[in-house]
Design an enzyme around this catalytic site. Sequence first.
Site, PDB file in Angstrom:
ATOM      1  CG  MET A 154      11.027  -5.471   0.986  1.00  0.00           C
ATOM      2  SD  MET A 154      12.240  -4.167   0.708  1.00  0.00           S
ATOM      3  CE  MET A 154      11.484  -3.267  -0.650  1.00  0.00           C
ATOM      4  CG  ASP A 155       4.734  -9.506  -1.024  1.00  0.00           C
ATOM      5  OD1 ASP A 155       5.099  -9.210  -2.174  1.00  0.00           O
ATOM      6  OD2 ASP A 155       3.972 -10.458  -0.778  1.00  0.00           O
ATOM      7  N   GLY A 156       4.534  -6.328  -2.048  1.00  0.00           N
ATOM      8  CA  GLY A 156       3.410  -5.550  -2.549  1.00  0.00           C
ATOM      9  C   GLY A 156       3.762  -4.330  -3.369  1.00  0.00           C
ATOM     10  CB  THR A 174       3.558  -5.420   3.638  1.00  0.00           C
ATOM     11  OG1 THR A 174       4.628  -5.647   2.700  1.00  0.00           O
ATOM     12  CG2 THR A 174       4.097  -4.637   4.818  1.00  0.00           C
TER      13      THR A 174
END
Length: 311
Positions: A85-87, A258
Amino acid sequence: MLSLQHLRIAATINIRFANKPLMPHGASKHWAQQSRIRYGPTGSINPNSCLSKLSLAGVSKCADQIELPKELKPELMPKHVAVIMDGNRRWAKSRGLPVQLGHRAGGQAMKQLALNCKKFGVQVVTIFAFSSENWVRPKEEVDFLMNVFEDVLKPDLKELILQKDMRLSVVGNRSQLPESLQNLLSSSEEFAKSNRGMRLILALNYSGRYDITQATKNIAAKVRNGVLQVEDINESLFEQHLQTNGIDFPNPDMLIRTSGELRMSNFMLWQLAYTELLFFDKMFPDFDEADLVEGLTAFQRRQRRFGGHKY
């Protein structure tokens, strides 16, 4: 519409979206012309049947029925979906918001992702929520993250465990987490033991290299103490010493990352050996049900060969 083309490159898919609000209403996605996909396994059969569970009164009842969009086939659904779960930070900064709000928005997206996967019949979902490398971030941000985990996980886990029948596992080095968070995770795992629904795995303070190193140390100690012989060591035995040991379908079929980054970032390095990789350009707080369906549809188009061939 997903555009595919054959490329002589590593096994990746690059899906690009235009940014949109956290909670869009009928907003359409715009796909970039460039996308990369590597065809891998055909997916694995997932029984399209409901699971029984015991109510507090001891009466057996049927769990939620699987609800699949018409684009998806139940027999090709991945059993285990892993997510980086990046960003969250970039999502907030691009909107002129404090980083803290990005992490809170990411927590909301994480819960909804778990619910959507459950609705589609996925049996295991692993969320990479905090890497062991994340400790190098500013102390103020790390402290806030720990508080967010408690603030968000306490009500969300209660709902997912009590109302949605989910099971819970936590992987990572818990000893460095705040004691109150450790207690919350342990009590939640214990409370969910009798559940029979989808398993949610939270990777907190997790490192793939640490996982492999600890497994190696444990096996070496058993050899030194005469419990094991060197000849006993094989892949199956090694997997029994990883943190995912004892979990149904420990190796993800599909990984979603992501924010446009194209790397594993020290996540489940052993377990991802034959995982299908999908990379989305949008930030995690914007990742919604439609995006998940797009990713699952791309996964179902692949032919998984595991080193073999199908001609």
